[in-house]
Design a protein around this motif. Structure first.
Motif, PDB file in Angstrom:
ATOM      1  N   SER A 204     -10.759  18.390   1.989  1.00 47.37           N
ATOM      2  CA  SER A 204     -10.434  17.082   1.423  1.00 47.37           C
ATOM      3  C   SER A 204      -9.142  17.186   0.629  1.00 47.37           C
ATOM      4  O   SER A 204      -8.656  18.286   0.318  1.00 47.37           O
ATOM      5  CB  SER A 204     -11.564  16.577   0.513  1.00 47.37           C
ATOM      6  OG  SER A 204     -11.721  17.435  -0.613  1.00 47.37           O
ATOM      7  N   ASN A 291      -6.121   8.153   5.588  1.00 50.93           N
ATOM      8  CA  ASN A 291      -7.333   8.435   4.824  1.00 50.93           C
ATOM      9  C   ASN A 291      -7.010   8.234   3.352  1.00 50.93           C
ATOM     10  O   ASN A 291      -6.344   9.046   2.724  1.00 50.93           O
ATOM     11  CB  ASN A 291      -7.813   9.872   5.077  1.00 50.93           C
ATOM     12  CG  ASN A 291      -9.064  10.202   4.276  1.00 50.93           C
ATOM     13  OD1 ASN A 291      -9.732   9.309   3.755  1.00 50.93           O
ATOM     14  ND2 ASN A 291      -9.385  11.477   4.166  1.00 50.93           N
ATOM     15  N   ASN A 293      -9.254   8.112   0.954  1.00 50.75           N
ATOM     16  CA  ASN A 293     -10.275   8.718   0.106  1.00 50.75           C
ATOM     17  C   ASN A 293      -9.971  10.211  -0.030  1.00 50.75           C
ATOM     18  O   ASN A 293     -10.197  10.988   0.897  1.00 50.75           O
ATOM     19  CB  ASN A 293     -11.659   8.514   0.716  1.00 50.75           C
ATOM     20  CG  ASN A 293     -12.770   9.044  -0.190  1.00 50.75           C
ATOM     21  OD1 ASN A 293     -12.507   9.519  -1.302  1.00 50.75           O
ATOM     22  ND2 ASN A 293     -14.005   8.957   0.269  1.00 50.75           N
ATOM     23  N   LYS A 296     -13.065  13.003   0.536  1.00 52.21           N
ATOM     24  CA  LYS A 296     -13.852  13.144   1.763  1.00 52.21           C
ATOM     25  C   LYS A 296     -12.915  13.231   2.959  1.00 52.21           C
ATOM     26  O   LYS A 296     -11.971  12.436   3.069  1.00 52.21           O
ATOM     27  CB  LYS A 296     -14.803  11.950   1.922  1.00 52.21           C
ATOM     28  CG  LYS A 296     -15.723  12.064   3.123  1.00 52.21           C
ATOM     29  CD  LYS A 296     -16.653  10.857   3.211  1.00 52.21           C
ATOM     30  CE  LYS A 296     -17.582  10.955   4.415  1.00 52.21           C
ATOM     31  NZ  LYS A 296     -18.460   9.767   4.534  1.00 52.21           N
ATOM     32  N   ASP A 297     -13.179  14.179   3.833  1.00 46.70           N
ATOM     33  CA  ASP A 297     -12.488  14.338   5.107  1.00 46.70           C
ATOM     34  C   ASP A 297     -11.033  14.798   4.914  1.00 46.70           C
ATOM     35  O   ASP A 297     -10.454  14.648   3.838  1.00 46.70           O
ATOM     36  CB  ASP A 297     -12.515  13.031   5.906  1.00 46.70           C
ATOM     37  CG  ASP A 297     -13.933  12.621   6.275  1.00 46.70           C
ATOM     38  OD1 ASP A 297     -14.774  13.530   6.447  1.00 46.70           O
ATOM     39  OD2 ASP A 297     -14.195  11.401   6.363  1.00 46.70           O
TER      40      ASP A 297
END
Length: 354
Positions: A204, A291, A293, A296-297
């Motif tokens: 992340s 992305n 966020n 996360k990920d």
């Protein structure tokens, strides 16, 4: 002849001959012309070699001419000044060349479309795409790292300067010095082993921010510590003599006095981590999609985007152009941060006027 007339003539009689103000410029121009002639006659194709020859001729010529006109003592002063100018030019030429080359190559695809689109489904070898996802990732990762590192670094510096005594302060100083020289890959491996492998938190942007904050903390501590040491002790003593508690003296007197230098140090630390690629490659992993966020990920960033475009280009000119344009955006980002730091430092600096 009156005594006043003798007094007026005496300084001019004691003053020796001096080179005119345009003398150093004439020597510099002559050195460049002579260096070009030597380079052409000797078959030297590199302009760097011409520049080094011109620098040597300038220093040597300044000393010889100044020694004949002004004397050896003044010639030594002239040669010291010449060396300072030569070193300045040697330092500034690579920087100017880097900025010029990046701007010349990056401007090919640097436009609004490039800044407002991501790679998405665009392959690295295909034209199109942009760095919007990488800009978001860089801003979030650097922002989170700054939020973590700056309070810890500033408070650590305050402890070392204002309270630190004995073995604990020496141990903290020692570890800060050690952390200053830690390679970025080591910080990335530490967070990888603890945050991802042991705690199983996954790749992340926040994982990358943790590694970046480790790299940022010692720079903030060292720069803040030096700025706090520059605050005169008389200011502290005057505040304490009025019965102000020590913590309030630090908040109201010490920190406002040194806020300009502290802000500059923080911006230098931000610039130091903005271009880091190794921790991001290990912990953030990268993606071509947006992305927002960071917890996360996988997430993109500008340094990682530049590396991926170059590594996965397979000789594609479109990928090279995107890499140079992203490098130009990264340089512009760092320059904006420095300009903002100067503005904040000037705004928050204590008033010196009456």
């Amino acid at each position: 002849m009156s005594h006043a007339a003798v007094t007026e003539k005496r300084p001019s009689a004691l003053q020796g001959a001096r080179l005119p103000k345009w003398g150093p410029w004439a020597i510099a121009v002559g050195s460049v012309v002579l260096a070009v002639g030597i380079g052409l006659a000797g078959g030297l194709d590199s302009h760097v070699q011409w520049g080094l020859i011109a620098a040597l001729l300038f220093v040597f010529g300044t000393y010889v001419i100044a020694a004949r006109v002004e004397g050896r003592r003044q010639a030594k002063d002239r040669i010291a000044t010449s060396l300072v100018w030569v070193c300045f030019l040697i330092a500034i030429v690579p920087l100017a060349s880097l900025i010029w080359e990046t701007a010349k190559r990056g401007v090919k695809v640097f436009d609004v479309y490039f800044l407002t689109h991501s790679m998405g489904v665009v392959a690295d070898t295909e034209p199109g795409g942009g760095i919007y996802h990488a800009i978001i990732g860089t801003l979030e990762q650097v922002g989170i790292a700054t939020v973590i590192a700056v309070p810890v670094g500033v408070l650590t510096a305050i402890y070392l300067v204002e309270y630190g005594r004995g073995r604990l302060a020496k141990a903290v100083t020692f570890f800060v010095d050690v952390m200053t020289g830690i390679p970025s890959i080591v910080a990335g491996l530490f967070v990888l082993s603890f945050w991802i492998l042991i705690l199983d938190m996954g790749y992340s942007g926040f994982a990358g921010s943790l590694a970046l904050s480790i790299l940022m903390m010692p720079v903030v501590v060292r720069s803040t510590e030096e700025m706090l040491k520059l605050v005169p002790n008389e200011l502290r003593e005057a505040s304490l003599a009025l019965g102000v508690p020590k913590w309030r003296t630090i908040v109201k007197v010490v920190l406002p006095t040194s806020i300009g230098g502290i802000t500059t140090g923080v911006m230098l630390a931000v610039a130091r981590i903005t271009g880091e690629t190794a921790p991001v490659l290990l912990l953030v992993w990268g993606t071509g999609f947006i992305n927002t966020n960071p917890f996360k990920d996988p997430q993109a960033s500008l340094p990682l985007y530049i590396y991926q475009q170059y590594a996965n280009s397979a000789g594609s000119g479109a990928a090279y152009d995107r890499a140079w344009a992203a490098a130009l955006a990264l340089i512009a980002f760092v320059m904006i941060l420095n300009l903002a730091a100067r503005g904040i430092a000037r705004w928050k600096a204590p008033r010196t006027g009456r």
